[in-house]
Enzyme design. Structure first.
Site, short mmCIF file in Angstrom:
data_model
loop_
_atom_site.label_atom_id
_atom_site.label_comp_id
_atom_site.label_asym_id
_atom_site.label_seq_id
_atom_site.Cartn_x
_atom_site.Cartn_y
_atom_site.Cartn_z
N THR A 190 0.91 -3.10 3.78
CA THR A 190 1.70 -3.79 4.82
C THR A 190 1.73 -5.26 4.43
O THR A 190 0.70 -5.94 4.45
CB THR A 190 1.05 -3.64 6.21
OG1 THR A 190 0.91 -2.24 6.49
CG2 THR A 190 1.92 -4.29 7.27
N LYS B 241 8.24 -1.88 9.63
CA LYS B 241 6.81 -1.85 9.99
C LYS B 241 6.48 -2.99 10.97
O LYS B 241 5.66 -2.84 11.86
CB LYS B 241 5.97 -1.99 8.70
CG LYS B 241 4.49 -2.11 8.90
CD LYS B 241 3.80 -0.81 9.31
CE LYS B 241 2.31 -1.03 9.53
NZ LYS B 241 1.57 0.19 9.84
N LYS C 194 -3.27 -9.84 10.57
CA LYS C 194 -2.47 -10.05 9.35
C LYS C 194 -1.04 -9.58 9.61
O LYS C 194 -0.08 -10.29 9.34
CB LYS C 194 -3.12 -9.27 8.20
CG LYS C 194 -2.48 -9.44 6.85
CD LYS C 194 -1.82 -8.22 6.28
CE LYS C 194 -2.55 -6.91 6.30
NZ LYS C 194 -1.74 -5.78 5.85
P1 NAP Z 1 -9.05 -1.30 2.73
O1 NAP Z 1 -9.83 -0.08 3.09
O2 NAP Z 1 -9.63 -2.63 2.97
O3 NAP Z 1 -8.68 -1.15 1.18
C1 NAP Z 1 -7.98 -2.18 0.49
C2 NAP Z 1 -7.84 -1.75 -0.96
O4 NAP Z 1 -7.15 -2.77 -1.66
C3 NAP Z 1 -9.19 -1.57 -1.66
O5 NAP Z 1 -9.05 -0.54 -2.60
C4 NAP Z 1 -9.36 -2.92 -2.35
O6 NAP Z 1 -10.21 -2.87 -3.48
C5 NAP Z 1 -7.93 -3.20 -2.77
N1 NAP Z 1 -7.68 -4.61 -3.00
C6 NAP Z 1 -7.64 -5.61 -2.07
N2 NAP Z 1 -7.36 -6.79 -2.66
C7 NAP Z 1 -7.21 -6.53 -3.97
C8 NAP Z 1 -6.90 -7.35 -5.10
N3 NAP Z 1 -6.68 -8.66 -4.97
N4 NAP Z 1 -6.83 -6.75 -6.31
C9 NAP Z 1 -7.04 -5.42 -6.44
N5 NAP Z 1 -7.35 -4.60 -5.42
C10 NAP Z 1 -7.42 -5.15 -4.20
O7 NAP Z 1 -7.62 -1.28 3.44
P2 NAP Z 1 -6.78 -0.06 4.01
O8 NAP Z 1 -7.22 0.22 5.41
O9 NAP Z 1 -6.74 1.05 3.01
O10 NAP Z 1 -5.33 -0.73 4.13
C11 NAP Z 1 -4.52 -0.97 2.99
C12 NAP Z 1 -3.15 -1.46 3.46
O11 NAP Z 1 -2.58 -0.48 4.34
C13 NAP Z 1 -3.21 -2.77 4.25
O12 NAP Z 1 -2.09 -3.54 3.95
C14 NAP Z 1 -3.19 -2.29 5.70
O13 NAP Z 1 -2.66 -3.27 6.57
C15 NAP Z 1 -2.29 -1.08 5.59
N6 NAP Z 1 -2.49 -0.07 6.64
C16 NAP Z 1 -3.75 0.30 7.01
C17 NAP Z 1 -3.92 1.24 8.03
C18 NAP Z 1 -5.29 1.68 8.49
O14 NAP Z 1 -5.39 2.34 9.55
N7 NAP Z 1 -6.37 1.35 7.78
C19 NAP Z 1 -2.79 1.81 8.66
C20 NAP Z 1 -1.51 1.44 8.23
C21 NAP Z 1 -1.38 0.49 7.23
P3 NAP Z 1 -11.83 -2.95 -3.31
O15 NAP Z 1 -12.29 -1.55 -3.07
O16 NAP Z 1 -12.30 -3.53 -4.57
O17 NAP Z 1 -12.08 -3.88 -2.13
#
Ligand code: NAP
Length: 292
Positions: A97, A172, A240
């Protein structure tokens, strides 16, 4: 069967990449923290790449699901970024997102490299990712989307092209704007019920049969009533998303007074230590400031 890479094995990406394997695709993963990639590969028998660039080599499609605009830029255009490894005609699908601006910026850079970019944020949360029933809202060319849609179906119950690059992220934003107001309304209803000495569970079981019903009501009323707030999307992520929507609204001239107010409520919750609590913790703020 397609050759694909999945970058970013977080709460969302880890199960999404697993669904790609289950649907017969040839999956290579990359995660910044290598340990996570290792446990994913052990569990799902995929291959691990040492960098985004190496992950992209030889793939038909590269999927990304990282945190925010800067993370996305780093993964795509950094020194070891995807752009340096992509085959001609490979398609990049971004499930992060992020802003519509970064989607357009990266699409432009990738086009000059001979590649298409599709912004494809998701809705449905962790449970949607684990159960393979996400909703995907996409922006990009119809020919590129037609190629990736059957692959996205591995983890989505609905995937729609909303318009040109950026239209997925704009859709979104609408999703998050709608959620912000609904959750605050539900929090106020439960707060009022408690103040009035009503049984909140019984109240919701009745009013959810009528016009007040919502997904948030169906899925969150019981945990909210119990003061439990670790069941979904974290406040840090929501802020965010709302900041992206509010910035877009300033640019396109729309008025989002309720969204701006709820964003401030979330800021207060962050100061109260609720950064990782889910978005329904708006009720915790009302309970803290309850007039005696
Ligand atoms: P998360 O669990 O915090 O995972 C983030 C991922 O991105 C991790 O694999 C992290 O690696 C990687 N990452 C972050 N910064 C990076 C960088 N600079 N270089 C390389 N890798 C990087 O987040 P998430 O919940 O999966 O969410 C991911 C996206 O989906 C976000 O944009 C969020 O807003 C969106 N989203 C989330 C949900 C939800 O319910 N969680 C629902 C809809 C949309 P590391 O493992 O090394 O930290």
């Amino acid at each position: 069967m397609a050759n694909v890479a999945f970058l970013g094995l977080g709460v969302m990406g880890y199960p999404m990449a697993a669904h790609l394997v289950k649907h017969g695709h040839n999956v290579t993963v990359y995660n910044r923290t290598h340990e996570k990639a290792k446990s994913w590969a052990m569990q799902h028998h995929g291959r691990i790449a040492s960098s985004p660039k190496n992950a992209a080599l030889g793939q038909d499609v590269v999927f990304i699901c990282v945190g925010n605009d800067d993370d996305l830029r780093q993964v795509v255009t950094g020194e070891e970024g995807v752009i340096h490894g992509l085959s001609p005609n490979a398609i990049v699908v971004d499930h992060t997102t992020a802003s519509a601006d970064v989607a357009r910026e990266l699409a432009c850079l990738l086009k000059a490299n001979g590649n298409e970019f599709i912004d494809a944020p998701v809705s449905g949360g962790q449970a949607g990712a684990e159960n393979g029933v996400l909703t995907v809202m996409a922006g990009g060319s119809s020919t590129a989307f037609a190629q990736v849609k059957p692959i996205i179906a591995s983890y989505a119950k609905c995937a729609e092209l909303m318009g040109e690059v950026g239209a997925g992220q704009l859709t979104k934003m609408v999703n998050q704007i709608c959620i912000a107001g609904v959750v605050q309304g539900l929090a106020e209803g439960l707060h009022f019920a408690k103040s009035a000495g009503l049984d909140g569970i019984k109240v919701v079981e009745v009013i959810s049969q009528g016009a007040a019903q919502s997904w948030q009501m169906d899925n969150r009323y019981q945990t909210m009533w119990q003061g439990k707030y670790d069941f979904g999307f974290a406040i840090d992520w929501m802020r965010k998303d709302l900041s992206i929507a509010l910035a877009e609204a300033r640019a396109n001239g729309s008025q989002l007074p309720l969204t701006a107010l709820v964003d401030q409520f979330y800021a207060e919750l962050q100061l109260m230590g609720h950064q990782r609590s889910d978005t329904s913790s708006l009720l915790a703020r009302l309970e803290k400031f309850r007039a005696s």
